[in-house]
Design a protein around this motif. Structure first.
Motif, PDB file in Angstrom:
ATOM      1  N   HIS B  15       0.816  -1.214   0.000  1.00 24.89           N
ATOM      2  CA  HIS B  15       0.000   0.000   0.000  1.00 24.89           C
ATOM      3  C   HIS B  15       0.852   1.268   0.000  1.00 24.89           C
ATOM      4  O   HIS B  15       0.426   2.308  -0.474  1.00 24.89           O
ATOM      5  CB  HIS B  15      -0.939   0.004   1.209  1.00 24.89           C
ATOM      6  CG  HIS B  15      -0.206   0.020   2.516  1.00 24.89           C
ATOM      7  ND1 HIS B  15       0.375  -1.107   3.038  1.00 24.89           N
ATOM      8  CD2 HIS B  15       0.051   1.023   3.381  1.00 24.89           C
ATOM      9  CE1 HIS B  15       0.941  -0.784   4.196  1.00 24.89           C
ATOM     10  NE2 HIS B  15       0.769   0.501   4.419  1.00 24.89           N
ATOM     11  N   LEU B  16       2.077   1.155   0.496  1.00 25.58           N
ATOM     12  CA  LEU B  16       2.949   2.330   0.561  1.00 25.58           C
ATOM     13  C   LEU B  16       3.389   2.783  -0.815  1.00 25.58           C
ATOM     14  O   LEU B  16       3.602   3.963  -1.055  1.00 25.58           O
ATOM     15  CB  LEU B  16       4.197   2.012   1.386  1.00 25.58           C
ATOM     16  CG  LEU B  16       3.992   2.008   2.889  1.00 25.58           C
ATOM     17  CD1 LEU B  16       5.176   1.361   3.553  1.00 25.58           C
ATOM     18  CD2 LEU B  16       3.792   3.420   3.392  1.00 25.58           C
ATOM     19  N   THR B  26       4.284  15.637   0.562  1.00 19.11           N
ATOM     20  CA  THR B  26       3.763  15.702   1.918  1.00 19.11           C
ATOM     21  C   THR B  26       2.916  16.967   2.039  1.00 19.11           C
ATOM     22  O   THR B  26       3.016  17.854   1.188  1.00 19.11           O
ATOM     23  CB  THR B  26       4.911  15.754   2.936  1.00 19.11           C
ATOM     24  OG1 THR B  26       5.686  16.915   2.661  1.00 19.11           O
ATOM     25  CG2 THR B  26       5.784  14.525   2.825  1.00 19.11           C
ATOM     26  N   ASP B  28       3.130  19.638   3.681  1.00 18.67           N
ATOM     27  CA  ASP B  28       3.827  20.924   3.681  1.00 18.67           C
ATOM     28  C   ASP B  28       4.675  21.131   2.428  1.00 18.67           C
ATOM     29  O   ASP B  28       5.561  21.976   2.393  1.00 18.67           O
ATOM     30  CB  ASP B  28       4.674  21.089   4.944  1.00 18.67           C
ATOM     31  CG  ASP B  28       5.629  19.933   5.135  1.00 18.67           C
ATOM     32  OD1 ASP B  28       5.587  19.000   4.320  1.00 18.67           O
ATOM     33  OD2 ASP B  28       6.412  19.972   6.101  1.00 18.67           O
ATOM     34  N   LYS B  30       6.895  19.249   0.967  1.00 17.28           N
ATOM     35  CA  LYS B  30       8.201  18.611   0.836  1.00 17.28           C
ATOM     36  C   LYS B  30       8.063  17.357  -0.021  1.00 17.28           C
ATOM     37  O   LYS B  30       7.002  16.753  -0.105  1.00 17.28           O
ATOM     38  CB  LYS B  30       8.737  18.238   2.213  1.00 17.28           C
ATOM     39  CG  LYS B  30       9.125  19.459   3.051  1.00 17.28           C
ATOM     40  CD  LYS B  30      10.023  19.039   4.188  1.00 17.28           C
ATOM     41  CE  LYS B  30      10.684  20.222   4.844  1.00 17.28           C
ATOM     42  NZ  LYS B  30       9.897  20.814   5.901  1.00 17.28           N
ATOM     43  N   SER B  31       9.156  16.958  -0.626  1.00 17.68           N
ATOM     44  CA  SER B  31       9.126  15.735  -1.417  1.00 17.68           C
ATOM     45  C   SER B  31       9.343  14.539  -0.515  1.00 17.68           C
ATOM     46  O   SER B  31      10.087  14.601   0.455  1.00 17.68           O
ATOM     47  CB  SER B  31      10.242  15.765  -2.458  1.00 17.68           C
ATOM     48  OG  SER B  31      10.045  16.846  -3.310  1.00 17.68           O
ATOM     49  N   ALA B  32       8.691  13.447  -0.837  1.00 15.67           N
ATOM     50  CA  ALA B  32       8.922  12.213  -0.098  1.00 15.67           C
ATOM     51  C   ALA B  32       9.124  11.099  -1.097  1.00 15.67           C
ATOM     52  O   ALA B  32       8.539  11.099  -2.173  1.00 15.67           O
ATOM     53  CB  ALA B  32       7.739  11.899   0.799  1.00 15.67           C
ATOM     54  N   VAL B  33       9.981  10.176  -0.760  1.00 19.21           N
ATOM     55  CA  VAL B  33      10.168   9.028  -1.618  1.00 19.21           C
ATOM     56  C   VAL B  33       9.986   7.770  -0.769  1.00 19.21           C
ATOM     57  O   VAL B  33      10.476   7.695   0.353  1.00 19.21           O
ATOM     58  CB  VAL B  33      11.542   9.081  -2.342  1.00 19.21           C
ATOM     59  CG1 VAL B  33      12.669   9.271  -1.354  1.00 19.21           C
ATOM     60  CG2 VAL B  33      11.770   7.851  -3.176  1.00 19.21           C
ATOM     61  N   PHE B  34       9.212   6.836  -1.304  1.00 18.38           N
ATOM     62  CA  PHE B  34       8.962   5.590  -0.586  1.00 18.38           C
ATOM     63  C   PHE B  34       9.892   4.528  -1.146  1.00 18.38           C
ATOM     64  O   PHE B  34       9.919   4.293  -2.353  1.00 18.38           O
ATOM     65  CB  PHE B  34       7.495   5.174  -0.728  1.00 18.38           C
ATOM     66  CG  PHE B  34       6.572   6.163  -0.069  1.00 18.38           C
ATOM     67  CD1 PHE B  34       6.342   6.097   1.295  1.00 18.38           C
ATOM     68  CD2 PHE B  34       5.981   7.173  -0.800  1.00 18.38           C
ATOM     69  CE1 PHE B  34       5.522   7.027   1.916  1.00 18.38           C
ATOM     70  CE2 PHE B  34       5.159   8.106  -0.190  1.00 18.38           C
ATOM     71  CZ  PHE B  34       4.925   8.029   1.171  1.00 18.38           C
ATOM     72  N   VAL B  35      10.670   3.950  -0.295  1.00 13.06           N
ATOM     73  CA  VAL B  35      11.747   3.113  -0.797  1.00 13.06           C
ATOM     74  C   VAL B  35      11.639   1.644  -0.414  1.00 13.06           C
ATOM     75  O   VAL B  35      11.939   0.774  -1.209  1.00 13.06           O
ATOM     76  CB  VAL B  35      13.111   3.674  -0.352  1.00 13.06           C
ATOM     77  CG1 VAL B  35      13.467   4.849  -1.214  1.00 13.06           C
ATOM     78  CG2 VAL B  35      13.114   4.061   1.108  1.00 13.06           C
ATOM     79  N   LEU B  36      11.224   1.360   0.816  1.00 15.16           N
ATOM     80  CA  LEU B  36      11.109  -0.024   1.260  1.00 15.16           C
ATOM     81  C   LEU B  36      12.362  -0.842   1.014  1.00 15.16           C
ATOM     82  O   LEU B  36      12.330  -1.889   0.396  1.00 15.16           O
ATOM     83  CB  LEU B  36       9.920  -0.701   0.566  1.00 15.16           C
ATOM     84  CG  LEU B  36       8.568  -0.180   1.035  1.00 15.16           C
ATOM     85  CD1 LEU B  36       7.460  -0.817   0.234  1.00 15.16           C
ATOM     86  CD2 LEU B  36       8.362  -0.435   2.510  1.00 15.16           C
TER      87      LEU B  36
END
Lengths: 116, 277
Positions: B15-16, B26, B28, B30-36
């Motif tokens: 799901h991530l 996000t 605010d 900001k960039s986010a990267v989902f890595v697992l």
């Protein structure tokens, strides 16, 4: 007490991913950790600032998400919650189970300020 | 644990990465990267490399883990005495300090490399790699890696071994598997050592120890023995002979094996197995 080594590996991965995304500064990272991973969340929290010092992740916020312990029964196929030293099937009580969650230690997400 | 083919994405974490794709914003901005990414990855790569060294030379690598003083070195001494003519054996010894254990092994006429870890409480794949290069693997059948005496940290580090052996001495208490589930769950075989002392230790119940092990969903055999008195070590020697034979068959077929449990999520492990099959 191998949590510092784990944090150093974590920072190494964070640095590489930050570089790959042309970012300048890491603000927050999310780590998913299971009780059977062999690492203790409070010790990771204490070791993290030391490992992050002087790196691109200095002063970033570490968020630890605890994963539940869950097993799948090989006999009745039920998926149930379990505890660290009692990985039996919650339905039929059989010990022939496999762990489907609870021993992971994953870098799940990184949040950063991007370069212009 | 592969970031290229996506086999590290499991039913528990999918799901991530599926909700917002690989990148997300996000609140605010900001960039986010989902890595697992699995942590300890660097160590795991080194461990894979070590395993290749062992497999290339048809060597069986066994990781011995236990509390300090549960009889790992005594077990190796007895094993070398029993099988020294049958197999070519070498030992990698992990301790914080001293060459004492390596000296005991060398006294049996077997090469031993001592790793002094300083204050590190476990061996990692890098230390083992350095030690492996001090051994003449071509001439060997079995390499025993005697981990640092510790029931906690050694369980988290893959060294490149094929099997994990965990020792539980009867002087330690029969509930140890319940107290230290991570390391006992990782065992492919559990050896109940110093069993000759059972007659004077009425508080250690072997049936209870085995029950604690089964409660960890472990199907690993639990073998009682006394290395010092040379009692009942045959079941262990048989297990070891079988493993050497199976390793030779695997090498002939270019198959790779790892201990039954890897500290990395069962789903990840299954995904990997599916990939290598």
């Amino acid at each position: 007490m191998h949590e510092l080594a784990i944090c150093q590996a974590l920072i190494g991965q964070v640095e590489q991913i930050t570089l790959d995304n042309n970012a300048e500064k890491v603000t927050r990272i999310v780590v998913k950790i299971g009780p059977l991973s062999g690492a203790e969340a409070p010790l990771i929290e204490r070791a993290y600032p030391m490992a992050a010092a002087g790196t691109i992740a200095e002063n970033s916020l570490l968020v630890l998400e605890t994963m539940p312990i869950r097993v799948r029964c090989k006999s009745c196929l039920a998926e149930t919650e379990a505890s660290a030293n009692r990985l039996l099937c919650g339905e039929c009580g059989d010990f022939h189970t496999e762990l489907i969650s609870g021993d992971e230690m994953l870098l799940a997400a990184i949040e950063f300020d991007k370069a212009n | 644990m592969c970031d290229t083919c996506g086999c590290n994405i499991t039913s528990g974490n999918a799901h991530l990465v599926t909700n917002d794709g690989k990148l997300a914003q996000t609140p605010d901005g900001k960039s986010a990267v989902f890595v697992l990414k699995s942590l300890l990855t660097e160590n795991d790569y080194q461990a894979i490399h070590n395993r290749e060294h062992f497999d290339k030379n048809a060597v069986l690598a066994i990781n011995l883990m236990s509390s300090p003083g549960s009889g790992k070195t005594a077990l190796l001494e007895a094993t070398i005495e029993a099988l020294g003519d049958e197999f070519s054996i070498a030992v990698i010894e992990g301790d914080l300090e001293t060459e004492n254990d390596a000296d005991r092994i060398r006294a049996k006429g077997v090469p031993a490399v001592q790793i002094s870890t300083g204050s590190a409480c476990h061996l990692d794949a890098y230390m083992v790699h350095d030690a492996v290069h001090k051994l003449d693997l071509e001439t060997l059948d079995i390499v025993f890696i005697e981990n640092v005496g510790n029931l906690v940290c050694p369980a988290s580090f893959d060294l490149g071994q094929h099997r994990n052996v965990t020792l539980l001495s009867v002087t330690e208490g029969d509930d140890k598997p319940a107290k230290y589930p991570v390391i006992f769950r990782a065992a492919d075989v559990v050896l109940q050592t110093k069993s000759d002392l059972l007659e004077v230790l009425d508080d250690f119940n072997p049936a209870k120890a085995e029950q604690c092990l089964r409660n960890l969903a472990s199907e690993a055999p639990m073998l009682p023995l006394s290395a010092r008195r040379n009692i009942e070590i045959d079941a262990w020697l048989t297990w070891l002979r079988d493993e050497v034979a199976t390793q030779a068959e695997r090498v002939a077929k270019h198959e790779v094996t790892k201990p039954a449990i890897q500290p990395d999520g069962a789903a990840l492990h299954l995904a990997e197995k599916g990939q290598s099959a």
